[in-house]
Design an enzyme around this catalytic site. Structure first.
Site, PDB file in Angstrom:
ATOM      1  CB  VAL A 219    -143.322 107.065   8.969  1.00 26.51           C
ATOM      2  CG1 VAL A 219    -143.779 105.622   9.180  1.00 26.51           C
ATOM      3  CG2 VAL A 219    -142.519 107.554  10.173  1.00 26.51           C
ATOM      4  CB  CYS A 220    -145.334 104.819   5.454  1.00 29.26           C
ATOM      5  SG  CYS A 220    -146.450 103.841   4.450  1.00 29.26           S
ATOM      6  CB  THR A 221    -146.388 106.865   1.142  1.00 27.33           C
ATOM      7  OG1 THR A 221    -147.500 107.101   2.006  1.00 27.33           O
ATOM      8  CG2 THR A 221    -146.439 105.447   0.607  1.00 27.33           C
TER       9      THR A 221
ATOM     10  CB  THR B  21    -141.489 103.993   0.831  1.00 31.38           C
ATOM     11  OG1 THR B  21    -142.824 104.431   1.108  1.00 31.38           O
ATOM     12  CG2 THR B  21    -141.510 103.085  -0.386  1.00 31.38           C
TER      13      THR B  21
END
Length: 196
Positions: A102-104, A122
């Site tokens: 998830v995300c970074t 991202t």
């Protein structure tokens, strides 16, 4: 067949990156399934907004996993070069049906060598940073999650909930995923339109 999902925690992880999918996976589990949190050490993890969490397992005693989830947050920049984190991710990923971020959290997957020459996503605010760090990747913008083989990367924060619901549909059935979505009353209708 039971499913064991492992969520990696680290100092500076964004709370909703992992707590949103945790809610989805725990609400969707059936008898025999488990969802566990895993951290490098047994001390409490201090997340990005200050939430302190004691993980269920350390890297040394984590169970075999079917699903691995790596959240993002500012701490992911440190973890993408943390030898203990990278060794753990490299060790468990081959046994997983799905490897997710998830995300970074995708920074960690890239640091571990699990994403190369493929499409990923991202958080919108980290797109250019990831492109500079990993020019081999095709970083997709404006997509909630991206699937490449058994690797699923999602955009930031709440996008992890969408990705987790999609994954429940893959692991069980679309009907079960829809029921899970109903159980958590997930029907986004934000009060303010995105001004971007």
């Amino acid at each position: 067949m039971s499913i064991t999902t492992g969520i990696v925690l680290f100092d500076g992880a964004e709370e909703l990156d992992w707590a949103g999918p945790y809610e989805v996976f725990t609400m969707a589990r059936v008898e025999g399934d488990s969802v566990v949190t895993i951290a490098e050490r047994s001390q409490p993890v201090v997340n990005a907004k200050g939430l302190r969490v004691l993980a269920d397992h350390t890297f040394d005693d984590a169970p075999a996993l079917d699903v691995l989830l790596v959240p993002g947050g500012q701490g992911s920049r440190r973890e993408r070069t943390n030898p203990a984190m990278l060794e753990f991710v490299r060790r468990v990923a081959p046994g997983c049906t799905w490897v997710t971020s998830v995300c970074t959290g995708v920074f960690v997957l890239h640091g571990a060598g699990l994403v190369r020459d493929q499409r990923v996503t991202t958080h919108w605010g980290a797109v250019e940073e990831l492109r500079g760090l990993a020019p081999d990747l095709e970083v997709v913008e404006g997509q909630r999650w991206v699937v490449e083989g058994n690797v699923v990367t999602s955009a930031g924060v709440s996008a992890g909930i969408d990705m987790a619901l999609w994954l429940v549909g893959q692991l069980t059935s679309v009907e079960h995923a829809r029921w899970t979505q109903h159980l958590i009353e997930y029907d986004p209708a934000p009060p303010y339109a995105d001004a971007t």
